[in-house]
Design a protein around this motif. Structure first.
Motif, mmCIF file in Angstrom:
data_model
loop_
_atom_site.group_PDB
_atom_site.id
_atom_site.type_symbol
_atom_site.label_atom_id
_atom_site.label_comp_id
_atom_site.label_asym_id
_atom_site.label_seq_id
_atom_site.Cartn_x
_atom_site.Cartn_y
_atom_site.Cartn_z
ATOM 1 N N PHE A 1 14.369 -5.306 -4.875
ATOM 2 C CA PHE A 1 15.203 -6.058 -3.799
ATOM 3 C C PHE A 1 16.578 -5.537 -3.656
ATOM 4 C CE2 PHE A 1 11.521 -9.119 -4.752
ATOM 5 C CZ PHE A 1 10.948 -9.389 -3.619
ATOM 6 N N LYS A 2 17.014 -5.020 -4.690
ATOM 7 C CA LYS A 2 18.641 -4.882 -4.263
ATOM 8 C C LYS A 2 18.489 -3.283 -4.110
ATOM 9 C CE LYS A 2 20.683 -8.632 -5.076
ATOM 10 N NZ LYS A 2 21.579 -9.274 -4.212
ATOM 11 N N VAL A 3 17.660 -2.366 -4.404
ATOM 12 C CA VAL A 3 17.622 -1.002 -4.334
ATOM 13 C C VAL A 3 16.724 -0.475 -3.629
ATOM 14 C CG1 VAL A 3 17.972 1.383 -5.516
ATOM 15 C CG2 VAL A 3 18.847 -0.605 -6.535
ATOM 16 N N THR A 4 15.314 -0.483 -3.831
ATOM 17 C CA THR A 4 14.202 0.038 -3.388
ATOM 18 C C THR A 4 14.067 -0.486 -1.830
ATOM 19 O OG1 THR A 4 13.144 0.266 -5.213
ATOM 20 C CG2 THR A 4 11.644 0.397 -3.532
ATOM 21 N N VAL B 1 0.801 -1.158 0.199
ATOM 22 C CA VAL B 1 0.047 0.173 0.008
ATOM 23 C C VAL B 1 0.739 1.380 -0.007
ATOM 24 C CG1 VAL B 1 -1.641 1.315 1.340
ATOM 25 C CG2 VAL B 1 -1.915 -1.420 1.187
ATOM 26 N N ALA B 2 1.855 1.306 0.730
ATOM 27 C CA ALA B 2 2.787 2.252 0.945
ATOM 28 C C ALA B 2 3.693 2.743 -0.303
ATOM 29 C CB ALA B 2 3.688 2.295 2.020
ATOM 30 N N TYR B 3 4.063 1.483 -0.964
ATOM 31 C CA TYR B 3 4.723 1.442 -2.276
ATOM 32 C C TYR B 3 3.938 1.926 -3.398
ATOM 33 C CZ TYR B 3 7.576 -0.047 -6.051
ATOM 34 O OH TYR B 3 8.101 0.016 -7.277
ATOM 35 N N MET B 4 2.634 1.562 -3.507
ATOM 36 C CA MET B 4 1.607 2.199 -4.464
ATOM 37 C C MET B 4 1.325 3.581 -4.146
ATOM 38 S SD MET B 4 -1.146 -1.009 -5.120
ATOM 39 C CE MET B 4 -1.407 -1.161 -3.544
ATOM 40 N N ILE B 5 1.168 3.913 -3.060
ATOM 41 C CA ILE B 5 1.029 5.546 -2.782
ATOM 42 C C ILE B 5 2.195 6.376 -3.056
ATOM 43 C CG2 ILE B 5 0.444 7.277 -0.969
ATOM 44 C CD1 ILE B 5 -1.118 4.923 0.619
ATOM 45 N N ALA B 6 3.233 5.847 -2.879
ATOM 46 C CA ALA B 6 4.447 6.471 -3.036
ATOM 47 C C ALA B 6 4.766 6.650 -4.803
ATOM 48 C CB ALA B 6 5.778 5.894 -2.567
ATOM 49 N N LYS B 7 4.102 5.980 -5.482
ATOM 50 C CA LYS B 7 4.031 5.951 -6.767
ATOM 51 C C LYS B 7 2.892 6.821 -7.623
ATOM 52 C CE LYS B 7 7.763 3.016 -7.395
ATOM 53 N NZ LYS B 7 8.868 3.433 -8.282
ATOM 54 N N CYS B 8 2.326 7.548 -6.700
ATOM 55 C CA CYS B 8 1.247 8.263 -7.422
ATOM 56 C C CYS B 8 1.631 9.901 -7.133
ATOM 57 C CB CYS B 8 -0.025 8.297 -6.441
ATOM 58 S SG CYS B 8 -0.754 6.699 -6.364
ATOM 59 N N LYS B 9 0.972 10.810 -7.629
ATOM 60 C CA LYS B 9 1.442 12.179 -7.946
ATOM 61 C C LYS B 9 1.301 12.561 -6.319
ATOM 62 C CE LYS B 9 -0.640 12.815 -12.475
ATOM 63 N NZ LYS B 9 -1.557 13.821 -13.272
ATOM 64 N N GLU B 10 1.843 13.774 -6.030
ATOM 65 C CA GLU B 10 2.286 14.177 -4.895
ATOM 66 C C GLU B 10 0.580 14.727 -4.190
ATOM 67 O OE1 GLU B 10 4.436 17.723 -2.198
ATOM 68 O OE2 GLU B 10 4.697 17.598 -4.241
ATOM 69 N N SER B 11 -0.259 15.268 -5.019
ATOM 70 C CA SER B 11 -1.589 15.497 -4.549
ATOM 71 C C SER B 11 -2.199 14.358 -4.371
ATOM 72 C CB SER B 11 -2.137 16.557 -5.604
ATOM 73 O OG SER B 11 -2.391 15.735 -6.801
ATOM 74 N N THR B 12 -2.147 13.438 -5.074
ATOM 75 C CA THR B 12 -3.009 12.300 -4.958
ATOM 76 C C THR B 12 -2.284 11.231 -3.616
ATOM 77 O OG1 THR B 12 -3.255 11.769 -7.198
ATOM 78 C CG2 THR B 12 -3.391 9.795 -5.855
ATOM 79 N N GLN B 13 -1.038 11.413 -3.370
ATOM 80 C CA GLN B 13 -0.492 10.822 -2.019
ATOM 81 C C GLN B 13 -1.106 11.742 -0.662
ATOM 82 O OE1 GLN B 13 3.822 10.531 -1.852
ATOM 83 N NE2 GLN B 13 3.914 10.481 -4.184
ATOM 84 N N ASN B 14 -1.450 12.830 -1.033
ATOM 85 C CA ASN B 14 -1.821 13.433 0.272
ATOM 86 C C ASN B 14 -3.306 13.130 0.485
ATOM 87 O OD1 ASN B 14 0.664 14.974 0.596
ATOM 88 N ND2 ASN B 14 -0.171 16.688 -0.872
#
Length: 289
Positions: free
Chosen positions: A189-192, A81-94
């Motif tokens: 798995f190696k970076v994110t 859930v946090a990963y999908m939210i982080a991929k959204c636009k900043e306004s959508t994240q808020n």
């Protein structure tokens, strides 16, 4: 500097009155027992030794198991859930973060009462199952109901720190790994995931520690049949009136929590050092090139 001290002094006094003094009283009750007279106390460590009875140890083990299960489920649900939210636009994240935090504004008892109505024998789930022709399922007063209640209450505390760590990560690092031939799964798995590990550890602390000491949710969704460590301490203070033994159990739980926090802090510190070393190595490579 003196002005800052004047501003901080009231908060220090407030912290001393509401935190330090109660902890000292708990420690005093834990190492004492009632003497022959009402106003006298005898110093003893029997309160701590009494806890190591197999019955009390089983209560602690069950609390730790349910806490681990709750934390694991929160992580499995919270990270995607946090990963999908982080991929959204900043306004959508808020907006999405606001939707996640809105339930925490409602009183805890109201939310647990709602879940008791959902999971009861005549609740929403069983009514729907009966409508489809299935028999009712007993969910209340079970491990399932207690875990569901704790996951629901503590899930936002797993999502928020992970989301913070993901949004603060430099996206060019993932792009660089993919440019070097890594797939999306390998880059994750190696970076994110390694770069978001600090948020994961923070979420584990914020979920696991209150989960093992929770007493309202097991009491309501467990129907009083559950005796987790939080319920046990509450029972010793309020019902039994044995403040000495209850204080000793509280001190034991506090030591366990402090040790776990110290271990997680060391792990988080190592990951941060590794990330800093990796960042310095990348800077050196850029300078050389």
């Amino acid at each position: 500097m003196k002005q800052y001290r004047k501003l901080v002094t009231p908060y220090c006094l407030w912290l001393f009155v509401l935190t330090i003094i109660p902890m000292l009283l708990i420690f005093f009750y834990a190492i004492t027992a009632k003497g022959t007279e009402i106003t006298t106390f005898e110093f003893t460590f029997d309160n701590f030794l009494k806890f190591f009875d197999p019955i009390f140890v089983s209560v602690l083990i069950k609390s730790l198991i349910l806490g681990i299960i709750t934390t694991l489920i929160c992580f499995i649900i919270g990270y995607p859930v946090a990963y999908m939210i982080a991929k959204c636009k900043e306004s959508t994240q808020n907006i999405l973060i606001l939707l996640i935090t809105i339930p925490t504004w409602i009183n805890l008892l109201m939310r647990i009462y709602a879940w008791s109505n959902i999971l009861s024998n005549n609740g929403l789930i069983n009514t729907f199952l009966n409508y489809l022709g299935f028999e009712s399922i007993t969910m209340m007063y079970t491990d399932f109901a207690v875990v569901i209640g704790m996951v629901y209450c503590f899930l936002p505390f797993m999502i928020l720190p992970i989301h913070t760590s993901l949004t603060s990560m430099d996206p060019s690092l993932v792009e660089a790994s993919m440019d070097l031939g890594a797939s999306r799964v390998r880059s994750f798995f190696k970076v994110t995931f390694p770069l978001s590990l600090s948020g994961v550890l923070t979420g584990i602390i914020m979920v696991f520690l209150p989960a093992i000491s929770e007493f309202v949710i097991p009491k309501m969704l467990g129907g009083g049949q559950y005796s987790l460590i939080g319920n046990f301490i509450e029972n010793q203070f309020i019902t039994v009136g044995n403040w000495h033994f209850g204080s000793a159990v509280s001190m034991i739980l506090a030591v366990i929590v402090i040790v776990m926090m110290a271990c997680l802090y060391r792990i988080e510190k190592r990951t941060n050092i590794a990330d800093d070393d990796g960042g310095r190595g990348n800077e050196k490579r850029k300078k050389i090139s």
